[in-house]
Design an enzyme around this catalytic site. Structure first.
Site, PDB file in Angstrom:
ATOM      1  N   HIS A 195       0.823  -1.215   0.000  1.00  8.40           N
ATOM      2  CA  HIS A 195       0.000   0.000   0.000  1.00  8.40           C
ATOM      3  C   HIS A 195       0.851   1.256   0.000  1.00  8.40           C
ATOM      4  O   HIS A 195       0.672   2.136   0.848  1.00  8.40           O
ATOM      5  CB  HIS A 195      -0.962  -0.013   1.204  1.00  8.40           C
ATOM      6  CG  HIS A 195      -2.287   0.569   0.871  1.00  8.40           C
ATOM      7  ND1 HIS A 195      -3.041   1.298   1.756  1.00  8.40           N
ATOM      8  CD2 HIS A 195      -3.016   0.536  -0.272  1.00  8.40           C
ATOM      9  CE1 HIS A 195      -4.158   1.679   1.181  1.00  8.40           C
ATOM     10  NE2 HIS A 195      -4.168   1.234  -0.057  1.00  8.40           N
ATOM     11  N   HIS A 230      -2.679   1.910  12.624  1.00  9.72           N
ATOM     12  CA  HIS A 230      -2.190   1.264  11.393  1.00  9.72           C
ATOM     13  C   HIS A 230      -2.670  -0.197  11.457  1.00  9.72           C
ATOM     14  O   HIS A 230      -3.869  -0.451  11.571  1.00  9.72           O
ATOM     15  CB  HIS A 230      -0.661   1.425  11.351  1.00  9.72           C
ATOM     16  CG  HIS A 230       0.003   1.080  10.045  1.00  9.72           C
ATOM     17  ND1 HIS A 230      -0.687   0.757   8.893  1.00  9.72           N
ATOM     18  CD2 HIS A 230       1.330   0.998   9.712  1.00  9.72           C
ATOM     19  CE1 HIS A 230       0.186   0.508   7.928  1.00  9.72           C
ATOM     20  NE2 HIS A 230       1.418   0.645   8.392  1.00  9.72           N
ATOM     21  N   VAL A 263     -12.223   7.441  18.135  1.00  8.35           N
ATOM     22  CA  VAL A 263     -12.309   6.929  16.766  1.00  8.35           C
ATOM     23  C   VAL A 263     -12.863   5.509  16.795  1.00  8.35           C
ATOM     24  O   VAL A 263     -12.653   4.772  17.759  1.00  8.35           O
ATOM     25  CB  VAL A 263     -10.948   6.935  16.015  1.00  8.35           C
ATOM     26  CG1 VAL A 263     -10.496   8.334  15.719  1.00  8.35           C
ATOM     27  CG2 VAL A 263      -9.903   6.137  16.739  1.00  8.35           C
ATOM     28  N   PHE A 267     -12.548   2.310  10.458  1.00  4.39           N
ATOM     29  CA  PHE A 267     -13.164   3.344   9.618  1.00  4.39           C
ATOM     30  C   PHE A 267     -12.193   4.490   9.380  1.00  4.39           C
ATOM     31  O   PHE A 267     -11.372   4.790  10.244  1.00  4.39           O
ATOM     32  CB  PHE A 267     -14.445   3.888  10.271  1.00  4.39           C
ATOM     33  CG  PHE A 267     -15.581   2.925  10.159  1.00  4.39           C
ATOM     34  CD1 PHE A 267     -16.465   2.977   9.094  1.00  4.39           C
ATOM     35  CD2 PHE A 267     -15.717   1.913  11.099  1.00  4.39           C
ATOM     36  CE1 PHE A 267     -17.483   2.040   8.974  1.00  4.39           C
ATOM     37  CE2 PHE A 267     -16.728   0.978  10.987  1.00  4.39           C
ATOM     38  CZ  PHE A 267     -17.616   1.033   9.924  1.00  4.39           C
ATOM     39  N   HIS A 269      -9.549   6.683   6.554  1.00  4.73           N
ATOM     40  CA  HIS A 269      -8.265   6.376   5.932  1.00  4.73           C
ATOM     41  C   HIS A 269      -7.587   7.680   5.549  1.00  4.73           C
ATOM     42  O   HIS A 269      -8.247   8.624   5.121  1.00  4.73           O
ATOM     43  CB  HIS A 269      -8.450   5.501   4.681  1.00  4.73           C
ATOM     44  CG  HIS A 269      -7.190   4.824   4.260  1.00  4.73           C
ATOM     45  ND1 HIS A 269      -6.254   5.439   3.474  1.00  4.73           N
ATOM     46  CD2 HIS A 269      -6.708   3.599   4.550  1.00  4.73           C
ATOM     47  CE1 HIS A 269      -5.242   4.608   3.286  1.00  4.73           C
ATOM     48  NE2 HIS A 269      -5.492   3.489   3.935  1.00  4.73           N
ATOM     49  N   ASP A 320      -9.305  -3.168   7.267  1.00  5.49           N
ATOM     50  CA  ASP A 320      -9.310  -3.898   8.533  1.00  5.49           C
ATOM     51  C   ASP A 320     -10.716  -4.301   8.976  1.00  5.49           C
ATOM     52  O   ASP A 320     -10.870  -5.275   9.713  1.00  5.49           O
ATOM     53  CB  ASP A 320      -8.647  -3.047   9.631  1.00  5.49           C
ATOM     54  CG  ASP A 320      -7.177  -2.834   9.348  1.00  5.49           C
ATOM     55  OD1 ASP A 320      -6.512  -3.804   8.960  1.00  5.49           O
ATOM     56  OD2 ASP A 320      -6.693  -1.701   9.474  1.00  5.49           O
ATOM     57  N   ARG A 345       2.399  -8.177   4.290  1.00  4.77           N
ATOM     58  CA  ARG A 345       3.090  -6.926   3.948  1.00  4.77           C
ATOM     59  C   ARG A 345       4.601  -7.110   3.809  1.00  4.77           C
ATOM     60  O   ARG A 345       5.294  -6.240   3.269  1.00  4.77           O
ATOM     61  CB  ARG A 345       2.728  -5.851   4.987  1.00  4.77           C
ATOM     62  CG  ARG A 345       3.192  -4.435   4.695  1.00  4.77           C
ATOM     63  CD  ARG A 345       2.678  -3.868   3.366  1.00  4.77           C
ATOM     64  NE  ARG A 345       1.247  -3.755   3.227  1.00  4.77           N
ATOM     65  CZ  ARG A 345       0.497  -2.721   3.600  1.00  4.77           C
ATOM     66  NH1 ARG A 345       1.048  -1.685   4.156  1.00  4.77           N
ATOM     67  NH2 ARG A 345      -0.822  -2.723   3.389  1.00  4.77           N
TER      68      ARG A 345
HETATM   69  N1  COA Z   1     -13.952   7.169  13.786  1.00  8.04           N
HETATM   70  C1  COA Z   1     -14.469   8.362  14.119  1.00  8.04           C
HETATM   71  N2  COA Z   1     -14.024   9.524  13.611  1.00  8.04           N
HETATM   72  C2  COA Z   1     -13.004   9.464  12.742  1.00  8.04           C
HETATM   73  C3  COA Z   1     -12.427   8.257  12.349  1.00  8.04           C
HETATM   74  C4  COA Z   1     -12.946   7.077  12.893  1.00  8.04           C
HETATM   75  N3  COA Z   1     -12.448   5.888  12.568  1.00  8.04           N
HETATM   76  N4  COA Z   1     -11.455   8.506  11.446  1.00  8.04           N
HETATM   77  C5  COA Z   1     -11.410   9.832  11.294  1.00  8.04           C
HETATM   78  N5  COA Z   1     -12.343  10.413  12.074  1.00  8.04           N
HETATM   79  C6  COA Z   1     -12.622  11.828  12.182  1.00  8.04           C
HETATM   80  C7  COA Z   1     -11.470  12.534  12.897  1.00  8.04           C
HETATM   81  O1  COA Z   1     -11.674  12.502  14.312  1.00  8.04           O
HETATM   82  C8  COA Z   1     -11.572  13.921  12.331  1.00  8.04           C
HETATM   83  O2  COA Z   1     -12.634  14.573  12.967  1.00  8.04           O
HETATM   84  P1  COA Z   1     -12.510  16.159  13.315  1.00  8.04           P
HETATM   85  O3  COA Z   1     -12.325  16.820  11.990  1.00  8.04           O
HETATM   86  O4  COA Z   1     -13.804  16.458  13.984  1.00  8.04           O
HETATM   87  O5  COA Z   1     -11.317  16.279  14.198  1.00  8.04           O
HETATM   88  C9  COA Z   1     -11.987  13.669  10.897  1.00  8.04           C
HETATM   89  O6  COA Z   1     -12.631  12.383  10.876  1.00  8.04           O
HETATM   90  C10 COA Z   1     -10.822  13.648   9.917  1.00  8.04           C
HETATM   91  O7  COA Z   1      -9.938  12.631  10.287  1.00  8.04           O
HETATM   92  P2  COA Z   1      -8.370  12.785  10.224  1.00  8.04           P
HETATM   93  O8  COA Z   1      -7.849  12.858  11.614  1.00  8.04           O
HETATM   94  O9  COA Z   1      -7.972  13.877   9.290  1.00  8.04           O
HETATM   95  O10 COA Z   1      -7.914  11.420   9.598  1.00  8.04           O
HETATM   96  P3  COA Z   1      -6.422  11.012   9.442  1.00  8.04           P
HETATM   97  O11 COA Z   1      -6.169  10.956   7.981  1.00  8.04           O
HETATM   98  O12 COA Z   1      -5.464  11.792  10.235  1.00  8.04           O
HETATM   99  O13 COA Z   1      -6.443   9.555  10.098  1.00  8.04           O
HETATM  100  C11 COA Z   1      -6.856   7.312  10.409  1.00  8.04           C
HETATM  101  C12 COA Z   1      -6.672   8.412   9.384  1.00  8.04           C
HETATM  102  C13 COA Z   1      -6.865   5.989   9.686  1.00  8.04           C
HETATM  103  C14 COA Z   1      -5.689   7.343  11.407  1.00  8.04           C
HETATM  104  C15 COA Z   1      -8.172   7.519  11.160  1.00  8.04           C
HETATM  105  O14 COA Z   1      -9.245   7.494  10.247  1.00  8.04           O
HETATM  106  C16 COA Z   1      -8.391   6.493  12.263  1.00  8.04           C
HETATM  107  O15 COA Z   1      -7.891   6.686  13.386  1.00  8.04           O
HETATM  108  N6  COA Z   1      -9.149   5.404  11.961  1.00  8.04           N
HETATM  109  C17 COA Z   1      -9.331   4.331  12.941  1.00  8.04           C
HETATM  110  C18 COA Z   1      -8.130   3.409  12.972  1.00  8.04           C
HETATM  111  C19 COA Z   1      -8.050   2.529  11.761  1.00  8.04           C
HETATM  112  O16 COA Z   1      -9.036   1.931  11.355  1.00  8.04           O
HETATM  113  N7  COA Z   1      -6.842   2.411  11.239  1.00  8.04           N
HETATM  114  C20 COA Z   1      -6.562   1.587  10.086  1.00  8.04           C
HETATM  115  C21 COA Z   1      -6.234   2.448   8.911  1.00  8.04           C
HETATM  116  S1  COA Z   1      -6.078   1.519   7.416  1.00  8.04           S
END
Ligand code: COA
Length: 383
Positions: A195, A230, A263, A267, A269, A320, A345
């Site tokens: 990825h 991650h 979070v 959910f 990305h 995931d 990976r």
């Molecule tokens: N659940 C609830 N809210 C979420 C969320 C989630 N899984 N993912 C993002 N958001 C929210 C953030 O809190 C943020 O809200 P805000 O604007 O009110 O602060 C908004 O969506 C934008 O998110 P952002 O922090 O810009 O996303 P990011 O690009 O920095 O982070 C992840 C991406 C993957 C780290 C994040 O979506 C996450 O923590 N997901 C859960 C962990 C996960 O599934 N990881 C596997 C990734 S493949």
């Protein structure tokens, strides 16, 4: 910008978490529009579910012929069967001391130990790096299976015949998988294989950009993958689904998460803002597999959460989310979900490590200083 120039101190001059920053070039994977491995769309690769084919493509740059694939699979199997006994002894001692240790920690330690005993630690040529990567592709799943045996107090079992997907599934469940089970497991390995510049791959590239070795790059990558933002998310997904229990409790649970600004694992990305193509593909297969089985209620719960996350947050699942459900339906323990991601990976990491070494420039970005203004040193006796 070079090391000799100072960054501007305005907030706009850096991107938090390097979001949106293009940090290098790669010929291995593209996420532009759709996900492609070396130019091939992910969908047919995932439907074929042949991990060896995809690992060969990532490492060698082209799809293998049947003969090439056969020889490649044989080299991987040799790696799986030739784990150094010093490494197994080391893991056995650690398992005796702490059998509940995370299998991710065992893999990180195991790859580090493999690096320490490897006779090919500082390979000079591209071919030597490829050989090292192929050996690791077999050693890492065998390490995982060995650790699970040792932590359970069993002697380490033999590595079975057949492709990595089937062999690993058999080793981790202790059962001969059906063709359908081996196929969907193979699909998850293909989807997890690569990825682009994700956190763990970028970690590996950064490590080898200093001139360090492949094992060190992989050890760092495993450490990065372990985190719940991650790879660790796939284990958390199942913890969450199990904690909620049934579809009628989904709304109350999600309201609690939203209120606490937590979070929801599985959910969102960093790159896919309109949904993860891998989650769509595997989600459909997962629902199909669960139909009419004891796994069906979990799918109803997952559907309810998905609908609400989209409605309330505009967020779609990432890979995931369905992968955790597939692994659970296959009877795998939660503790091996992220380690399975490591096994897959390894193909992407090693391909990136070789690409970085082949066209290297030290990865060394700048930072924006935000600490105290310049001040005078006061000797300790005068403080
Ligand atoms: N659940 C609830 N809210 C979420 C969320 C989630 N899984 N993912 C993002 N958001 C929210 C953030 O809190 C943020 O809200 P805000 O604007 O009110 O602060 C908004 O969506 C934008 O998110 P952002 O922090 O810009 O996303 P990011 O690009 O920095 O982070 C992840 C991406 C993957 C780290 C994040 O979506 C996450 O923590 N997901 C859960 C962990 C996960 O599934 N990881 C596997 C990734 S493949």
């Amino acid at each position: 910008m070079t090391d000799s120039t100072s960054p501007s101190c305005s907030a706009e001059s850096f991107a938090r978490g390097l979001a949106g920053v293009v940090a290098g070039r790669t010929a291995i994977c593209s996420l532009d529009g759709d996900l492609r491995y070396r130019g091939y769309s992910i969908e047919p690769l995932a439907r074929a579910g042949d991990f060896e084919e995809v690992a060969y493509l990532l490492l060698h740059g082209e799809l293998p012929t049947a003969t090439q694939r056969h020889a490649f699979a044989a080299r991987i199997a040799t790696g799986a069967r030739e784990l150094d006994s010093a490494v197994i002894d080391c893991l056995a001692q650690l398992a005796a001391a702490c059998p509940s240790a995370s299998p991710m920690d065992a893999l990180r330690t195991g790859v580090s130990a493999l690096g320490q005993v490897a006779r090919d630690r500082v390979p000079g040529t591209h071919d030597a790096l490829i050989a090292q990567a192929e050996r690791l592709l077999g050693q890492v799943p065998a390490l995982l299976a060995a650790w699970m045996d040792l932590a359970a107090g069993r002697p380490v079992g033999p590595w079975p015949e057949g492709p990595v997907a089937r062999a690993l599934l058999e080793r981790l469940t202790g059962r001969d998988p059906s063709a359908e089970q081996a196929a969907i497991f193979g699909t998850t390995l293909v989807l997890y294989a690569e990825h682009e510049f994700n956190a763990s791959t970028f970690t590996a590239r950064t490590i080898v950009s200093t001139g360090s070795d492949m094992h060190s790059g992989v050890v760092g990558a495993i450490g990065a993958l372990k985190g719940p933002l991650h790879g660790g998310a796939n284990e958390q997904v199942l913890e969450v689904l199990s904690a909620i229990g049934s579809a009628d409790r989904a709304v109350a649970w999600l309201e609690q998460q939203f209120a606490a600004k937590r979070v929801v694992m599985g959910f969102g990305h960093r790159v896919y803002k309109n949904g993860d193509v891998r989650a769509k593909l595997l989600g459909g297969m997962c629902r199909e597999m669960a139909r009419g089985t004891p796994a069906e209620p979990l799918e109803d719960l997952a559907d309810r959460i998905e609908a609400m996350m989209l409605d309330r947050k505009g967020l779609r699942p990432n890979l995931d989310w369905p992968a955790a459900r597939v692994y659970h339906a296959l009877g795998l323990p939660v503790a091996v979900f992220t380690p399975i991601f490591v096994v897959a990976r390894m193909s992407g990491w090693t391909a990136h490590i070789i690409e970085q070494i082949g066209d290297n420039r030290l990865i060394r970005p700048l930072s924006l200083y935000c600490g105290p203004a310049a001040r005078d040193y006061v000797p300790i006796v005068a403080r």
